[in-house]
Design an enzyme around this catalytic site. Structure first.
Site, mmCIF file in Angstrom:
data_model
loop_
_atom_site.group_PDB
_atom_site.id
_atom_site.type_symbol
_atom_site.label_atom_id
_atom_site.label_comp_id
_atom_site.label_asym_id
_atom_site.label_seq_id
_atom_site.Cartn_x
_atom_site.Cartn_y
_atom_site.Cartn_z
ATOM 1 N N ASN A 1 1.075 -1.456 -0.031
ATOM 2 C CA ASN A 1 -0.058 0.153 -0.009
ATOM 3 C C ASN A 1 0.820 1.210 -0.070
ATOM 4 O O ASN A 1 1.436 1.636 1.020
ATOM 5 C CB ASN A 1 -0.994 0.031 1.268
ATOM 6 C CG ASN A 1 -1.668 1.091 1.259
ATOM 7 O OD1 ASN A 1 -1.351 2.368 0.990
ATOM 8 N ND2 ASN A 1 -2.906 1.310 1.683
ATOM 9 N N GLU B 1 -3.876 1.784 -2.949
ATOM 10 C CA GLU B 1 -4.061 3.493 -2.691
ATOM 11 C C GLU B 1 -3.039 4.157 -3.464
ATOM 12 O O GLU B 1 -2.120 4.970 -3.003
ATOM 13 C CB GLU B 1 -3.593 3.459 -1.184
ATOM 14 C CG GLU B 1 -4.855 3.254 -0.346
ATOM 15 C CD GLU B 1 -4.761 4.168 0.978
ATOM 16 O OE1 GLU B 1 -4.301 3.825 2.058
ATOM 17 O OE2 GLU B 1 -5.551 5.248 0.877
ATOM 18 N N TYR C 1 -7.780 -3.857 -2.213
ATOM 19 C CA TYR C 1 -7.965 -2.926 -1.501
ATOM 20 C C TYR C 1 -9.078 -3.081 -0.534
ATOM 21 O O TYR C 1 -9.927 -2.279 -1.192
ATOM 22 C CB TYR C 1 -7.413 -1.485 -1.884
ATOM 23 C CG TYR C 1 -7.351 -0.462 -1.041
ATOM 24 C CD1 TYR C 1 -6.724 -0.380 0.218
ATOM 25 C CD2 TYR C 1 -8.163 0.747 -1.192
ATOM 26 C CE1 TYR C 1 -6.973 0.565 1.306
ATOM 27 C CE2 TYR C 1 -8.255 1.947 -0.235
ATOM 28 C CZ TYR C 1 -7.449 1.574 1.106
ATOM 29 O OH TYR C 1 -7.639 2.831 1.673
ATOM 30 N N ASP D 1 -4.043 -4.829 0.633
ATOM 31 C CA ASP D 1 -4.234 -4.273 1.858
ATOM 32 C C ASP D 1 -5.574 -4.774 2.254
ATOM 33 O O ASP D 1 -6.710 -4.108 1.568
ATOM 34 C CB ASP D 1 -4.042 -2.814 1.702
ATOM 35 C CG ASP D 1 -4.519 -2.010 3.266
ATOM 36 O OD1 ASP D 1 -4.949 -2.639 3.797
ATOM 37 O OD2 ASP D 1 -4.587 -0.862 3.280
ATOM 38 N N ASN E 1 -6.814 -4.534 5.273
ATOM 39 C CA ASN E 1 -7.429 -3.941 6.579
ATOM 40 C C ASN E 1 -8.025 -4.482 7.474
ATOM 41 O O ASN E 1 -8.863 -4.117 8.224
ATOM 42 C CB ASN E 1 -8.472 -2.817 5.885
ATOM 43 C CG ASN E 1 -7.658 -1.436 5.449
ATOM 44 O OD1 ASN E 1 -6.999 -0.977 6.273
ATOM 45 N ND2 ASN E 1 -8.094 -0.789 4.573
ATOM 46 N N ASP F 1 2.681 4.543 5.407
ATOM 47 C CA ASP F 1 2.406 3.820 6.677
ATOM 48 C C ASP F 1 2.406 2.356 6.638
ATOM 49 O O ASP F 1 2.362 1.657 7.580
ATOM 50 C CB ASP F 1 1.182 4.317 7.076
ATOM 51 C CG ASP F 1 0.008 4.768 6.290
ATOM 52 O OD1 ASP F 1 0.074 4.288 5.111
ATOM 53 O OD2 ASP F 1 -1.295 5.055 6.982
ATOM 54 N N HIS F 2 2.311 1.848 5.304
ATOM 55 C CA HIS F 2 2.387 0.378 5.165
ATOM 56 C C HIS F 2 3.934 -0.090 4.708
ATOM 57 O O HIS F 2 4.453 0.846 3.866
ATOM 58 C CB HIS F 2 1.550 -0.128 4.052
ATOM 59 C CG HIS F 2 -0.103 0.075 4.542
ATOM 60 N ND1 HIS F 2 -0.805 -1.074 5.067
ATOM 61 C CD2 HIS F 2 -0.913 1.178 4.691
ATOM 62 C CE1 HIS F 2 -1.992 -0.480 5.246
ATOM 63 N NE2 HIS F 2 -1.896 0.584 5.027
#
EC number: 3.1.11.2
Length: 268
Positions: free
Chosen positions: A9, A36, A110, A154, A156, A257-258
């Site tokens: 991501n 993303e 995603y 991702d 989540n 952040d990933h």
DNA sequence: ATGGTGGCCACGCCA
């Protein structure tokens, strides 16, 4: 070089194009699945990836939000985009690549993050996430077409207690609530998918792939979660050589952040 | 202790 697939991501492919190119130079995965991308298709930096040796590119992007892309050094065929929840957002892209004697369908996902409040009655984003998982049940690892499959991205959700920094403190936090983790594991198993990261790394070991931007010192606090996943059809368990979770990428300049996760297979 | 940061893109929305 054995066949390898990475998922990452990237949180804006245009802002972090130099990080992605550096990653490709250093790790040279055959296939990279990005999420993303936050990039409309006509603005996707195709040329930069071509120059880096990734000549086969499939994208599903939109302005500002979401977006997935699959980049490959090998030919990609049969690109397909599945729509979920009757919303015209870009959260899925599947392609087929050849690895050794196998034809491999790679789903790049995603999954909606789901907002803050883990109650579908008051939070439409959480309802969307649960609805999305319901529709993901249609994704099976094995069909009658002789293809092996990977499902990466991702997702989540951090399903296991060891997929979060504190199981107890995250039970009411979206990504680790029981309704999410139970639905997630049920759909994975019913779909015939193997959790390849956990096949390689024992379930008692902590694994994180994401650390919030909202920490003064992400590494010291180390409050991570495993939100990024690599699932495969069961035959790929025997082909799996190793998994790398590139924790150091969280410390790169202006990072996502990933972090990237790489699966390498004993397939040519 | 219940805010903190980051990206998009034009301001509030999303993560």
């Amino acid at each position: 070089m054995p066949f390898s697939v990475a998922t990452w991501n990237i949180n804006s492919v245009r802002l972090r194009i130099d990080l992605v190119l550096q990653f490709l130079r250093d790790y040279q995965p055959d296939v990279l699945c990005l999420q993303e991308t936050k990039c409309p298709d006509d603005l996707f930096p195709r040329e930069a990836f071509h120059m880096a040796g990734y000549e086969h590119i499939e994208i599903s992007g939109q302005k500002g939000y979401h977006g997935v892309a699959t980049l490959s050094r090998r030919p990609l065929s049969e690109p397909a985009r599945v729509g979920f929840c009757n919303i015209a957002d870009c959260r899925h892209l599947s392609t087929i690549v050849t690895a050794g004697a196998k034809r491999l369908r790679i789903h790049n996902f995603y999954v909606p993050a789901g907002g803050d409040e883990p109650d579908p009655l008051i939070n439409p984003k959480f309802a969307h996430k649960l609805g999305f998982l319901e529709e993901m049940k249609a994704m099976n690892a094995v069909y009658g077409d002789g293809h092996a499959s990977l499902l990466v991205g991702d997702l989540n959700i951090a399903p296991l207690e060891t997929d979060v920094w504190s199981h107890k403190q995250l039970l009411k936090v979206v990504s680790h609530t029981p309704i999410e983790t139970e639905t997630f594991e049920a759909l994975r198993k019913n779909g015939g998918w193997s959790d390849l990261m956990r096949h390689y790394i024992p379930p008692h070991e902590k694994i994180y792939t994401w650390w919030s931007y909202r920490a003064a010192d992400w590494a010291a606090a180390d409050k991570g979660r495993r939100l990024d996943h690599i699932w495969g059809s069961p035959d790929l368990e025997n082909d799996l050589a190793n998994i790398t979770i590139l924790r150091e990428a969280r410390g790169w300049d202006r990072p996502s952040d990933h972090v990237p996760v790489i699966a390498r297979f004993n397939l040519d």
